[in-house]
Design an enzyme around this catalytic site. Structure first.
Site, mmCIF file in Angstrom:
data_model
loop_
_atom_site.group_PDB
_atom_site.id
_atom_site.type_symbol
_atom_site.label_atom_id
_atom_site.label_comp_id
_atom_site.label_asym_id
_atom_site.label_seq_id
_atom_site.Cartn_x
_atom_site.Cartn_y
_atom_site.Cartn_z
ATOM 1 N N ASP A 97 -53.800 125.060 -51.083
ATOM 2 C CA ASP A 97 -53.272 124.492 -51.670
ATOM 3 C C ASP A 97 -53.746 123.229 -51.974
ATOM 4 O O ASP A 97 -54.210 122.272 -50.856
ATOM 5 C CB ASP A 97 -51.518 123.529 -50.856
ATOM 6 C CG ASP A 97 -50.224 122.541 -52.002
ATOM 7 O OD1 ASP A 97 -50.449 121.837 -52.674
ATOM 8 O OD2 ASP A 97 -49.415 123.351 -50.995
ATOM 9 N N ASP A 198 -51.133 120.592 -56.477
ATOM 10 C CA ASP A 198 -50.282 119.760 -56.543
ATOM 11 C C ASP A 198 -50.297 118.877 -57.320
ATOM 12 O O ASP A 198 -51.299 118.466 -58.476
ATOM 13 C CB ASP A 198 -50.721 118.612 -55.755
ATOM 14 C CG ASP A 198 -49.144 118.313 -54.863
ATOM 15 O OD1 ASP A 198 -48.614 119.083 -53.973
ATOM 16 O OD2 ASP A 198 -49.593 116.542 -54.465
ATOM 17 N N GLU A 253 -48.791 122.380 -60.327
ATOM 18 C CA GLU A 253 -47.247 121.700 -60.198
ATOM 19 C C GLU A 253 -46.798 120.971 -61.566
ATOM 20 O O GLU A 253 -47.903 120.257 -61.537
ATOM 21 C CB GLU A 253 -47.013 121.232 -58.669
ATOM 22 C CG GLU A 253 -45.992 121.271 -58.660
ATOM 23 C CD GLU A 253 -45.131 119.982 -57.708
ATOM 24 O OE1 GLU A 253 -44.133 119.893 -56.992
ATOM 25 O OE2 GLU A 253 -46.410 119.599 -57.039
ATOM 26 N N HIS A 325 -41.244 124.480 -49.875
ATOM 27 C CA HIS A 325 -40.798 123.123 -48.630
ATOM 28 C C HIS A 325 -39.812 122.151 -49.677
ATOM 29 O O HIS A 325 -39.785 121.421 -48.709
ATOM 30 C CB HIS A 325 -42.750 123.431 -48.226
ATOM 31 C CG HIS A 325 -43.534 122.091 -49.890
ATOM 32 N ND1 HIS A 325 -43.468 122.808 -50.448
ATOM 33 C CD2 HIS A 325 -43.593 121.726 -49.552
ATOM 34 C CE1 HIS A 325 -44.641 122.350 -51.154
ATOM 35 N NE2 HIS A 325 -44.664 121.111 -50.807
ATOM 36 N N ASP A 326 -40.079 122.144 -50.597
ATOM 37 C CA ASP A 326 -39.198 120.739 -51.319
ATOM 38 C C ASP A 326 -38.145 120.665 -51.783
ATOM 39 O O ASP A 326 -37.241 120.425 -52.498
ATOM 40 C CB ASP A 326 -40.068 120.069 -52.706
ATOM 41 C CG ASP A 326 -41.655 119.696 -52.067
ATOM 42 O OD1 ASP A 326 -41.861 119.224 -51.206
ATOM 43 O OD2 ASP A 326 -42.155 119.793 -53.465
#
Ligand code: ISL
Ligand code: CA
Length: 549
Positions: A97, A198, A253, A325-326
């Site tokens: 990430d 990200d 993302e 995870h969000d």
């Protein structure tokens, strides 16, 4: 065109909640090493690892204070090297990430910048004078509240699109870009196989930082940084100077993105990024801002998936996900607790046979459900607490806010991975940093391995099919019955091969008429023992045969 990343089946690990090896209640790298055989058993061939860098953990590692070291609670660089070696030995790639829109406010660059207007690091960030005791502009943070924080040491404000402990980096500064490239090379030279970047489409800001137009207190200002003025230039620079020199792939993302804009990043030949995570289908139960909830409709999920399947077809590559995870757990959102196993399997089949690279989030493969929390103090997530405060300030009752949080909080997906029915689900023998879901007695890996009919076994079967039949990866996509709010039916074709996927997205029986003659086709997957003409609640069937003319 054939590409490795198109054949990847990615498993996302949220390290804090995956497996604790030393019983301090916190997941760690050695915990992941212990579970590599499990990943191999599942059949995935890549892992996306959420941040493991040094961090004060305001946002669980999405606030980095040292990009080239591991958070001590997670382990050491040596553990990390062992982890990569263990993965590579099993044919599993590792995607890190990469959080480069912002750093932690405890990163040495920021510490230097905030105390001295003459610091060379000053221009690594956005410091601006306020306007008569008010912030420099009206932008708001993704997590609620102003996007500016006052800095008493230099009597001005700094920009943070996320929490106040996540100051945004100024990508217009070439020195920032050089630093980032060094970081990328550091990890690539250690053997990592790519990055999940990200919020990558917000790194380039309009340098004038003008006021945003929205009346809503959420995402105000976004028109000045979404796919900002120099974004393509900066990504091409990363590509030419770094990415192109390694065998690797990226998934960016991309918040609030359309397929047309996505193609400006990922179109084959351009390849600034290899794929993006889009969010359209995540609005099947809300009005695009996740806290404005509406009742889930299968039609909306289908429409969003269709939009991306058709728009990228032959031009770019999709990412496929229902959880991360969000996001809350998909069974709670798009399936049913009453038909937990059936609906989790249906969602797996529906998603994983579409065109794109699938991303499976830890626990999804055993049908984990949302957190059981009833009080705000059980939640750990900074966003959850910020939104609660904002909601209360705007006049929402405690009850109303708790209801939203119970449904939408990111902590729904962050409860510890349920390995067994033992105390603390076999995640830790210590005190877990966030409570374990009590339903681990029924929902866990150990019992799923023993049960030939489990959700886990269904995922394994799908993964095996994806590896065996190239049509799953390279086939074209065509949807039938698009207007149905009950069933989803689509076909994939590649050379002479044809796959037909038919699923019932509801808890009631639904009629299904094959769109073409299925004689000669084999039913290769079914989440029920029965095979009647109608589709039972959340039934999912996959047929394989020679493509009809
Ligand atoms: O979950 C969200 C908040 O409502 C999303 O808007 C999320 O903030 C957005 O998708 C960006 O997410 C990524 O960057 C954040 C981090 O908190 C998330 O965990 C990460 O996935 C800031 O680094
Ligand atoms: Ca630990």
């Amino acid at each position: 065109m054939k590409r490795d990343y198109k054949e990847a089946i990615v498993y996302q690990i949220y390290p804090r909640s995956f497996k604790d090896s030393n019983n301090d209640g916190i997941g760690d790298l050695r915990g992941i090493i212990e579970k590599l055989d499990y990943l191999e058993y599942l059949g995935v061939n890549a892992v996306w690892l959420s941040p493991v860098y040094k961090s004060p953990l305001d946002d669980n590692g999405y606030d980095i204070s040292d990009y080239c070291d591991i958070l001590p609670e997670y382990g050491t660089l040596d553990d990390f090297k062992e982890l990569i070696a263990g993965m590579h030995k099993r044919g599993i790639k590792l995607i890190m990430d990469l959080v480069i829109n912002h750093t932690s406010d405890e990163h040495p660059w920021f510490l230097a910048a905030k105390k001295d207007v003459n610091s060379p690091y000053r221009d690594y960030y956005f410091f601006r004078k306020g306007k008569k005791r008010r912030p420099p502009n009206n932008w708001t943070s993704f997590f609620g509240g102003s996007a500016w924080e006052y800095n008493p040491e230099t009597d001005d404000y700094y920009l943070h699109l996320f929490s106040r402990k996540q100051p945004d980096l100024n990508w217009d500064n070439p020195r920032v870009r050089e630093e980032i490239k060094k970081i990328l090379k550091f990890w690539l030279d250690l053997g990592v196989d790519g990055f999940r970047c990200d919020v990558i489409n917000i790194i380039s800001k309009n340098p004038d930082l003008p006021n945003g137009k929205s009346f809503l207190p959420i995402l105000r200002g976004k028109e000045h940084y979404l796919n900002g003025p120099n974004i393509h230039e900066y990504l091409r620079e990363l590509k030419n100077d770094v990415f192109a020199h390694y065998d690797m792939f990226t998934v960016g993302e991309a918040v609030m993105i359309t397929p047309e804009i996505a193609l400006s990043y990922i179109e084959e030949g351009r390849d600034e990024l290899n794929m993006v995570f889009q969010f359209d289908h995540m609005a099947a139960d809300n009005y695009y801002i996740k806290w404005f909830l509406r009742k889930y409709k299968p039609k909306r999920l289908k429409a969003a998936m269709r939009k991306w399947q058709s728009a990228l077809s032959g031009r770019g590559w999709n990412s496929l996900y229902l959880e991360n995870h969000d996001q809350p757990r998909s069974v709670n959102r798009f399936g049913s607790l009453q038909y937990r196993a059936e609906s989790a399997k249906m969602l797996a089949a529906y998603l994983l046979f579409q065109q794109g690279t699938p991303f499976i989030y830890q626990g999804q493969e055993i049908g984990m459900t949302n957190a059981h929390f009833t009080s705000l103090s059980q939640y750990r997530d900074v966003e959850t607490h910020n939104i609660y405060k904002l909601g209360r300030k705007l006049g929402f009752t405690h009850k109303r806010m708790m209801k939203k949080i119970k449904y939408m909080s990111r902590d729904n997906a962050r409860t510890p991975m349920q390995w067994s029915g033992a105390e603390n689900a076999g995640f830790t023998e210590g005190d877990p940093w966030i409570e374990v879901n009590p339903n681990h007695k029924e929902i866990n890996v150990e019992s799923s391995i023993k049960d030939p009919d489990s959700i886990l076994q269904f995922y394994r079967r799908i993964i095996a099919i994806r590896k065996e039949y190239p049509v799953c990866v390279y086939g074209s996509y065509r949807e039938y019955y698009p207007r149905s709010d009950k069933i989803a039916v689509y076909e994939r074709r590649y050379q002479d091969d044809c796959l037909l996927v038919a699923v019932n997205m509801t808890g009631k029986k639904a009629s299904f008429k094959p769109p073409f003659d299925l004689s000669g086709f084999r039913l290769i997957l079914n989440n029920y023992a029965k095979d009647a003409l109608e589709l039972l609640p959340y039934q999912a069937k996959v047929y394989y045969g020679k493509a009809p003319k």
